[in-house]
Design an enzyme around this catalytic site. Sequence first.
Site, mmCIF file in Angstrom:
data_model
loop_
_atom_site.group_PDB
_atom_site.id
_atom_site.type_symbol
_atom_site.label_atom_id
_atom_site.label_comp_id
_atom_site.label_asym_id
_atom_site.label_seq_id
_atom_site.Cartn_x
_atom_site.Cartn_y
_atom_site.Cartn_z
ATOM 1 N N GLY A 81 0.692 -1.105 0.146
ATOM 2 C CA GLY A 81 -0.056 -0.053 -0.085
ATOM 3 C C GLY A 81 0.828 1.320 -0.211
ATOM 4 O O GLY A 81 1.985 1.447 0.408
ATOM 5 N N ASP A 205 0.381 1.671 8.421
ATOM 6 C CA ASP A 205 -0.186 1.106 9.515
ATOM 7 C C ASP A 205 0.802 1.144 10.738
ATOM 8 O O ASP A 205 0.335 1.096 12.013
ATOM 9 C CB ASP A 205 -0.650 -0.512 9.183
ATOM 10 C CG ASP A 205 -1.428 -0.468 8.278
ATOM 11 O OD1 ASP A 205 -2.183 0.671 7.861
ATOM 12 O OD2 ASP A 205 -1.934 -1.605 7.748
HETATM 13 P P1 FBP Z 1 0.668 -1.943 3.664
HETATM 14 O O1 FBP Z 1 0.500 -2.734 4.775
HETATM 15 O O2 FBP Z 1 0.897 -2.574 2.413
HETATM 16 O O3 FBP Z 1 1.630 -0.825 3.840
HETATM 17 O O4 FBP Z 1 -0.921 -1.227 3.500
HETATM 18 C C1 FBP Z 1 -1.576 -0.902 4.549
HETATM 19 C C2 FBP Z 1 -3.033 -0.427 4.166
HETATM 20 O O5 FBP Z 1 -2.941 0.809 3.841
HETATM 21 C C3 FBP Z 1 -3.892 -0.727 5.169
HETATM 22 O O6 FBP Z 1 -3.984 0.286 6.124
HETATM 23 C C4 FBP Z 1 -5.184 -1.140 4.438
HETATM 24 O O7 FBP Z 1 -5.971 -1.933 5.004
HETATM 25 C C5 FBP Z 1 -4.745 -1.658 3.005
HETATM 26 O O8 FBP Z 1 -3.451 -1.165 2.807
HETATM 27 C C6 FBP Z 1 -5.546 -1.222 2.012
HETATM 28 O O9 FBP Z 1 -5.089 -2.132 0.963
HETATM 29 P P2 FBP Z 1 -5.411 -1.808 -0.744
HETATM 30 O O10 FBP Z 1 -4.638 -0.789 -0.990
HETATM 31 O O11 FBP Z 1 -5.001 -3.063 -1.462
HETATM 32 O O12 FBP Z 1 -6.614 -1.269 -0.753
#
Ligand code: FBP
Length: 552
Positions: A81, A205
Amino acid sequence: MKLSSLQLARYQYQPKLPGMLRNGISEICVKDGAPTESVADQEKIKALFPNTYGKNEITFQKGANTSPAKKQVVGVILSGGQAPGGHNVICGLYDALKATNKDNVLYGFKGGPSGLLEDSYVIFDDEYIDQYRNTGGFDIIGSGRTKLETEEQFAVVAEVCKKHGITAIVIIGGDDSNTNAAVLAEYFAAHNTGVQVIGCPKTIDGDLKNEDIECSFGFDTATKTYSEIIGNIQRDANSAKKYWHFVKVMGRSASHVALEAALQTQPNICLIGEEVAAKKMSLAQIADYIADSVAARAAKGWNFGVAIIPEGIVEFVPEFSVLIAEINELLAGSKADAFNVLPSWEAKYAFIEAGLTKESMAVFAILPQSIQQQLFLERDPHGNVQVSLIESEKLFSAMVKENLAARKAAGTYNGKFSALHHFLGYEGRCAFPSNFDADYCYSLGYNAFMLIQYGFNGYLSKVSNLSKSAEEWVAGGMPITKMMNIERRHGHDKPVIRKALVELDGAPFKFFEANREQWAVETCYVYPGAIQYFGPSEVCDQPTRTLALEKA
Ligand code: FBP
């Protein structure tokens, strides 16, 4: 492309490096620290990483640069993310690489780890890089969630590296991506490829942290962005005095984001998933806890309030996680098809009732119908319920409403309850990085190149002492294997970096715990306002409350 005045101004911002990296490339040398061992399961991790285990922690310091004069061709990927500051990691990496030798080359593999597998890349130059300095987002090369974890994938990556003469890969990612970085580093060492791997700690996170990594980048900007919005909502609530706002914030499993936002804004309620799990709280108990605040405030004539709900909360509620496991089982494999062809919700409900245990059915039955249906709509690629898509802010407000209705019937509550819902997630992931994240990320990238230049493999770029001014930050590297332990994942024992959950005996939670009773019934809101990029240091350069409390 039309550029905003802030973007133009941010191009001019010169990120602050740790003091020890400020004297120019020729004045950076290595100070060896102690050999390391993994945080747990030492023998097992050592056996799995015979070439990269046990190496020394290192720091950089001022002194003659003794690294070998070798042309470096580096590949970088963004993984997972988005998190504010990712562009600056690449800018810092690029600047150190070019300052060392202008013939060095930086490849950016596109779309995350899959870019490495598909050999899809750009080669950075000044013009390309300059468009992304101090900006949010990952659009410089894109990101993705493909996992680099199998021997077959590693062999493909080795081929790609050989083709371009790549000497090192930098992986910018969270706990999973950096775990895989360590496995790739071991593979490269075992196969004498000569390619090094360096990781950088990313995730809004905040759950990639430990005794070595004080925080992952992006957490600072994302939580400041959410806190600004929550503060604005609180001011609206306190002005209109007629709504309870239920604000869900991102954080797939750990509740660090919610806790930090609460420390910055002092809302009436903030749920912490780790506490809910430790106290084995049921959904009804949580609803009762929130309703207590609603009722106490109503008794003062205040029919308004703000509650922060962490995204991953439901997985921490024991009865709910059992329910999810049963639903996953109920729809495993072809059973999902049988469910999906049922003609009506009533028919589906009967199927569910027949398949769940009595206990889980009791939990299911109290959920609002929209949530019940969400549990059966969205599945991840493994066929599991995507818990992060459950609208827990609506779940809890509906349960609080019911709880209040019962109190009203019993004559113990006589207020008004009108709820509004918000989800703060994507709003914070690509914001212009705060000065903290701009500086931290640039330093992580710059430092990652110094680790490459000095020949380290399987290390995480480490910048610490972050609660102090950047001048006092300490730059260095830590073997990733030091952060690993063995955990059970998908039915197998795997070496992984331990995910950092909120520690209930840690200073940030303790501070929150000591104050929340007052915040629940009084109106103690703090309005942090927007992130400031220019101005006095006490306004622009402050770390998160979490970091400040942890380091106090
Ligand atoms: P990372 O752990 O890859 O940094 O992503 C965290 C996050 O932002 C979470 O807070 C959230 O649940 C998730 O990604 C959302 O994922 P996506 O971008 O696939 O919708």
